[in-house]
Design an enzyme around this catalytic site. Structure first.
Site, PDB file in Angstrom:
ATOM      1  N   GLU A  67     -20.957  16.068 -29.522  1.00 30.32           N
ATOM      2  CA  GLU A  67     -21.313  15.419 -28.262  1.00 30.32           C
ATOM      3  C   GLU A  67     -20.105  15.482 -27.344  1.00 30.32           C
ATOM      4  O   GLU A  67     -19.019  15.006 -27.691  1.00 30.32           O
ATOM      5  CB  GLU A  67     -21.763  13.972 -28.459  1.00 30.32           C
ATOM      6  CG  GLU A  67     -22.233  13.346 -27.152  1.00 30.32           C
ATOM      7  CD  GLU A  67     -22.969  12.023 -27.318  1.00 30.32           C
ATOM      8  OE1 GLU A  67     -22.994  11.251 -26.341  1.00 30.32           O
ATOM      9  OE2 GLU A  67     -23.525  11.766 -28.408  1.00 30.32           O
ATOM     10  N   GLU A  92     -14.077  13.166 -25.951  1.00 34.83           N
ATOM     11  CA  GLU A  92     -14.011  12.256 -24.804  1.00 34.83           C
ATOM     12  C   GLU A  92     -12.549  12.058 -24.392  1.00 34.83           C
ATOM     13  O   GLU A  92     -11.773  11.491 -25.154  1.00 34.83           O
ATOM     14  CB  GLU A  92     -14.637  10.907 -25.177  1.00 34.83           C
ATOM     15  CG  GLU A  92     -14.510   9.824 -24.125  1.00 34.83           C
ATOM     16  CD  GLU A  92     -15.176  10.206 -22.820  1.00 34.83           C
ATOM     17  OE1 GLU A  92     -14.436  10.353 -21.830  1.00 34.83           O
ATOM     18  OE2 GLU A  92     -16.410  10.357 -22.776  1.00 34.83           O
ATOM     19  N   ASP A 119      -9.500  18.428 -24.120  1.00 35.74           N
ATOM     20  CA  ASP A 119     -10.370  19.286 -23.323  1.00 35.74           C
ATOM     21  C   ASP A 119     -11.432  19.934 -24.209  1.00 35.74           C
ATOM     22  O   ASP A 119     -11.115  20.594 -25.198  1.00 35.74           O
ATOM     23  CB  ASP A 119      -9.478  20.340 -22.662  1.00 35.74           C
ATOM     24  CG  ASP A 119     -10.208  21.293 -21.748  1.00 35.74           C
ATOM     25  OD1 ASP A 119     -11.450  21.266 -21.720  1.00 35.74           O
ATOM     26  OD2 ASP A 119      -9.529  22.068 -21.060  1.00 35.74           O
ATOM     27  N   ASP A 141     -20.178  13.877 -15.667  1.00 33.12           N
ATOM     28  CA  ASP A 141     -19.735  13.711 -14.283  1.00 33.12           C
ATOM     29  C   ASP A 141     -20.318  14.847 -13.447  1.00 33.12           C
ATOM     30  O   ASP A 141     -20.086  16.019 -13.748  1.00 33.12           O
ATOM     31  CB  ASP A 141     -18.205  13.748 -14.229  1.00 33.12           C
ATOM     32  CG  ASP A 141     -17.661  13.287 -12.882  1.00 33.12           C
ATOM     33  OD1 ASP A 141     -18.322  13.552 -11.856  1.00 33.12           O
ATOM     34  OD2 ASP A 141     -16.582  12.674 -12.862  1.00 33.12           O
ATOM     35  N   LYS A 145     -19.194  16.885  -4.818  1.00 33.31           N
ATOM     36  CA  LYS A 145     -18.660  17.637  -3.680  1.00 33.31           C
ATOM     37  C   LYS A 145     -18.565  19.124  -4.019  1.00 33.31           C
ATOM     38  O   LYS A 145     -18.111  19.495  -5.096  1.00 33.31           O
ATOM     39  CB  LYS A 145     -17.287  17.097  -3.290  1.00 33.31           C
ATOM     40  CG  LYS A 145     -17.321  15.668  -2.760  1.00 33.31           C
ATOM     41  CD  LYS A 145     -15.937  15.193  -2.369  1.00 33.31           C
ATOM     42  CE  LYS A 145     -15.988  13.760  -1.847  1.00 33.31           C
ATOM     43  NZ  LYS A 145     -14.638  13.270  -1.464  1.00 33.31           N
ATOM     44  N   ASP A 177     -29.204  12.520 -14.371  1.00 37.26           N
ATOM     45  CA  ASP A 177     -30.068  11.906 -13.358  1.00 37.26           C
ATOM     46  C   ASP A 177     -29.726  12.402 -11.959  1.00 37.26           C
ATOM     47  O   ASP A 177     -30.223  11.853 -10.976  1.00 37.26           O
ATOM     48  CB  ASP A 177     -29.938  10.376 -13.418  1.00 37.26           C
ATOM     49  CG  ASP A 177     -28.526   9.914 -13.119  1.00 37.26           C
ATOM     50  OD1 ASP A 177     -28.351   9.128 -12.179  1.00 37.26           O
ATOM     51  OD2 ASP A 177     -27.593  10.339 -13.821  1.00 37.26           O
TER      52      ASP A 177
END
Length: 236
Positions: A67, A92, A119, A141, A145, A177
């Site tokens: 994950e 993470e 990473d 994330d 932009k 989402d």
């Protein structure tokens, strides 16, 4: 654990960057878990990877899943408890997220999770070929932009890296989402001959797959009226 400050406008195209390394100050017990429990569970990728990723775990796992960017760790912890013979690697870079999963590991006495705080691209490069049965990327994330789109995890190079480590028949699962990032992911995966989108009807991506554990962020998005897509891609 050291922090690295990153300039979000810097062109660092070889790095799969998720976001901040540290947020709120850790509580005392969280800091203790980082100092004392994490070293026992953290993967060291400085050396050569084992020939079989199942050997990362003791006892050896029946198969291995990854994950990427597990956030608060709710999904990762639930999956590890539901599939006790499967080994789970959680990646993470956000220290507070790492502290949260460590607390769940301690509370649930979970023995089949290993952790990586760096990473994800480096971890994927280290893992043996065809070593994973599944990779999950849940509410990453979105970097909304345009100038930051190069920082989204889903890129042609990371798709190729995932294809290398997934077994034939393994899956990449993506939950998001943000409509733009979902479209981005579909278009990038469509360019890859290594993956097939498994949806046959709308409910296949509008509804969570069976057994899915909703995350805190997912519940928040639903309360705010944002509908997530649940995308599954099979390694061909």
């Amino acid at each position: 654990m050291s922090e690295r400050k990153s300039d979000p406008d810097r062109d660092d195209s070889e790095r799969a960057f998720f976001g901040r390394r540290k947020g709120h100050k850790l509580r005392q017990h969280q800091a203790e878990l980082i100092d004392h429990l994490l070293p026992h569970l953290a993967l060291d990728i400085a050396g050569e990877a084992p020939g079989n990723a199942c050997e990362i775990f003791d006892p050896a796992a029946s198969d291995v899943r990854l994950e990427i960017g597990f956030g608060g760790g709710e999904h990762l912890a639930a999956e590890a408890q539901n599939f006790a013979t499967t080994g789970f690697i959680g990646c993470e870079p956000y220290v507070n997220g790492m502290a949260k999963i460590l607390a769940q590991i301690e509370a649930g006495n979970i023995a089949n999770i290993r952790l990586f705080a760096g990473d994800a691209a480096e971890l994927l490069a280290w893992l043996p070929k065809a070593s994973l049965s599944r990779i999950d990327l849940i509410h990453p994330d979105p970097w909304p932009k345009r100038r930051h789109w190069k920082r989204r995890f889903v890129q042609d190079r990371t798709i190729a890296a995932m294809a290398r480590v997934l077994k034939v028949g393994g899956e990449f699962r993506f939950v998001c989402d943000i409509d733009d990032y979902c479209a981005w992911t579909l278009s990038h995966l469509a360019r890859s001959a290594d993956f097939k989108w498994l949806a046959e009807r709308a409910d296949d991506f509008r509804q969570p797959w069976d057994g899915y554990t909703m995350t805190r962020y997912g519940r928040k998005a639903a309360r705010e009226g944002r509908k997530a897509a649940y995308l599954r891609f099979r390694r061909s």
